[in-house]
Design a protein around this motif. Structure first.
Motif, PDB file in Angstrom:
ATOM      1  N   THR A   1      -0.272   2.774  -9.301  1.00 56.16           N
ATOM      2  CA  THR A   1      -0.077   3.865  -8.346  1.00 56.16           C
ATOM      3  C   THR A   1      -1.382   4.629  -8.117  1.00 56.16           C
ATOM      4  O   THR A   1      -1.758   4.920  -6.972  1.00 56.16           O
TER       5      THR A   1
ATOM      6  N   ARG B   1      -3.415   4.831  -4.561  1.00 56.32           N
ATOM      7  CA  ARG B   1      -3.734   6.113  -3.930  1.00 56.32           C
ATOM      8  C   ARG B   1      -5.229   6.192  -3.610  1.00 56.32           C
ATOM      9  O   ARG B   1      -5.619   6.601  -2.510  1.00 56.32           O
ATOM     10  N   GLU B   2      -6.044   5.810  -4.580  1.00 55.55           N
ATOM     11  CA  GLU B   2      -7.483   5.839  -4.356  1.00 55.55           C
ATOM     12  C   GLU B   2      -7.883   4.848  -3.271  1.00 55.55           C
ATOM     13  O   GLU B   2      -8.723   5.152  -2.407  1.00 55.55           O
TER      14      GLU B   2
ATOM     15  N   ASN C   1      -6.089   3.749  -0.719  1.00 56.39           N
ATOM     16  CA  ASN C   1      -5.691   4.251   0.594  1.00 56.39           C
ATOM     17  C   ASN C   1      -6.633   5.344   1.082  1.00 56.39           C
ATOM     18  O   ASN C   1      -7.031   5.373   2.266  1.00 56.39           O
ATOM     19  N   ASP C   2      -7.001   6.270   0.198  1.00 62.71           N
ATOM     20  CA  ASP C   2      -7.898   7.359   0.581  1.00 62.71           C
ATOM     21  C   ASP C   2      -9.291   6.833   0.937  1.00 62.71           C
ATOM     22  O   ASP C   2      -9.889   7.261   1.941  1.00 62.71           O
TER      23      ASP C   2
ATOM     24  N   VAL D   1       3.003   6.334  -3.886  1.00 66.74           N
ATOM     25  CA  VAL D   1       1.707   6.904  -3.522  1.00 66.74           C
ATOM     26  C   VAL D   1       1.849   8.261  -2.848  1.00 66.74           C
ATOM     27  O   VAL D   1       0.868   9.001  -2.726  1.00 66.74           O
TER      28      VAL D   1
ATOM     29  N   THR E   1       0.801  -1.223   0.000  1.00 70.38           N
ATOM     30  CA  THR E   1       0.000   0.000   0.000  1.00 70.38           C
ATOM     31  C   THR E   1       0.837   1.279   0.000  1.00 70.38           C
ATOM     32  O   THR E   1       0.292   2.373  -0.206  1.00 70.38           O
TER      33      THR E   1
ATOM     34  N   PRO F   1       2.622  12.170  -2.200  1.00 75.42           N
ATOM     35  CA  PRO F   1       2.327  13.292  -3.111  1.00 75.42           C
ATOM     36  C   PRO F   1       3.549  13.966  -3.700  1.00 75.42           C
ATOM     37  O   PRO F   1       3.423  14.692  -4.680  1.00 75.42           O
TER      38      PRO F   1
END
Length: 319
Positions: free
Chosen positions: A285, A289-290, A292-293, A273, A267, A275
């Motif tokens: 990637t 990112r999506e 994790n959010d 991931v 993860t 910024p």
């Protein structure tokens, strides 16, 4: 230049005597623990010298390195608290390798069966970095033991390291099983290593294989209507991570038991991931990112992301 970075800490000039007292504690805490570990670092990284592929990964701008290294890119601040020095990307990589090797050296030694799987993977497969490894394997085994899980699902098996580790966490007596799901489309040789490792293991009767894509396997498990899973490990195609989680959490036939644990690997994705990374991110990637959010904001779960190797996220489904 890369291997010279291992001597970075030894060769760094000491501060003048007038400043040494102020920096002595910080120097010990951030640097000294690595000095006695230089020979271990060289052993950890010697395989890079022998592998042009991995070296190419390290030298490329924005490249990624599994095993705890920060993502390649601009120089990062030194980890000492003096805040006055910077180190290059290779020094960051050395620090990441040092942390991993140090943690592994101070954790329970993997079983002979697990060591054999890792050795076979490294010797025979081009993408051997995909093996879970000692730290992740020990974490999974311990979580299985602590949670008292009896039925385990694994999405993405590769050569079977994590499956064997979780099976070792099951009670020695009584029922328990690990259901492994993998289509083995990336490297066919991984299937052979897994099958041979399972056959050698005294736990082979507790390890079962569904040779299929993850979503197809979940659909099949729903249709069969078996007992729910207490523990799930996801380490498959990254673009489907959200689909796997949603299917597990919202299944009308209850694929998960109340309070089940879900562990998700990679993860942090070699820090891609984060910024600060430049360039155009690939599909994996963006998907991570999506993921994790979305997971962090999902009211159905409790979650903690751990910076172990390439990132392990532990999710608890709320009862």
């Amino acid at each position: 230049h890369f291997f010279a970075s291992f001597h970075h800490f030894d060769s760094r000039p000491h501060p003048p005597p007038s400043e040494r007292a102020e920096k002595e504690v910080n120097h010990r805490m951030s640097v000294q623990p690595l000095l006695g570990f230089s020979s271990g670092l060289k052993r950890v990284m010697c395989s890079l010298r022998q592998s042009g592929r991995q070296l190419a990964m390290l030298k490329g701008a924005g490249s990624r390195f599994r095993g705890g290294c920060l993502a390649m890119g601009p120089t990062r601040r030194d980890f000492s608290s003096s805040g006055s020095s910077t180190v290059g990307v290779f020094d960051c990589c050395a620090l990441g390798a040092a942390r991993d090797a140090y943690c592994a050296a101070h954790s329970t030694t993997p079983s002979a069966a697990l060591r054999e799987v890792e050795q076979q993977t490294q010797a025979n497969l081009k993408r051997s970095f995909m093996v879970s490894g000692a730290l992740t394997g020990q974490l999974l085994k311990m979580l299985v033991q602590i949670s008292g899980a009896r039925r385990i699902l694994e999405l993405g098996t590769y050569t079977g390291y994590s499956a064997l580790a979780m099976a070792e966490g099951l009670p020695p007596q009584g029922q328990g099983e690990v259901v492994c799901v993998d289509p083995f489309t990336d490297e066919q040789e991984s299937r052979q290593i897994f099958m041979e490792a399972r056959q050698r293991s005294p736990l082979r009767d507790k390890i079962h294989l569904i040779e299929a894509q993850g979503l197809s396997a979940l659909k099949k498990l729903e249709e069969e209507g078996g007992a729910p899973f207490d523990f799930v490990f996801i380490d498959a195609d990254k673009v489907n991570y959200l689909n796997y989680l949603e299917r597990l959490l919202s299944s009308p036939r209850k694929l998960l038991s109340p309070g089940a644990l879900i562990c998700v690997d990679n993860t942090l994705w070699q820090s891609q991931v984060l910024p600060h990374n430049e360039g155009t991110p690939d599909a994996s990637t963006l998907a991570l990112r999506e993921f994790n959010d979305r997971v962090a904001a999902d009211p159905r779960v409790e979650v903690v992301m751990l910076p172990i190797r390439d990132g392990v996220t532990v999710i608890r489904a709320k009862p």
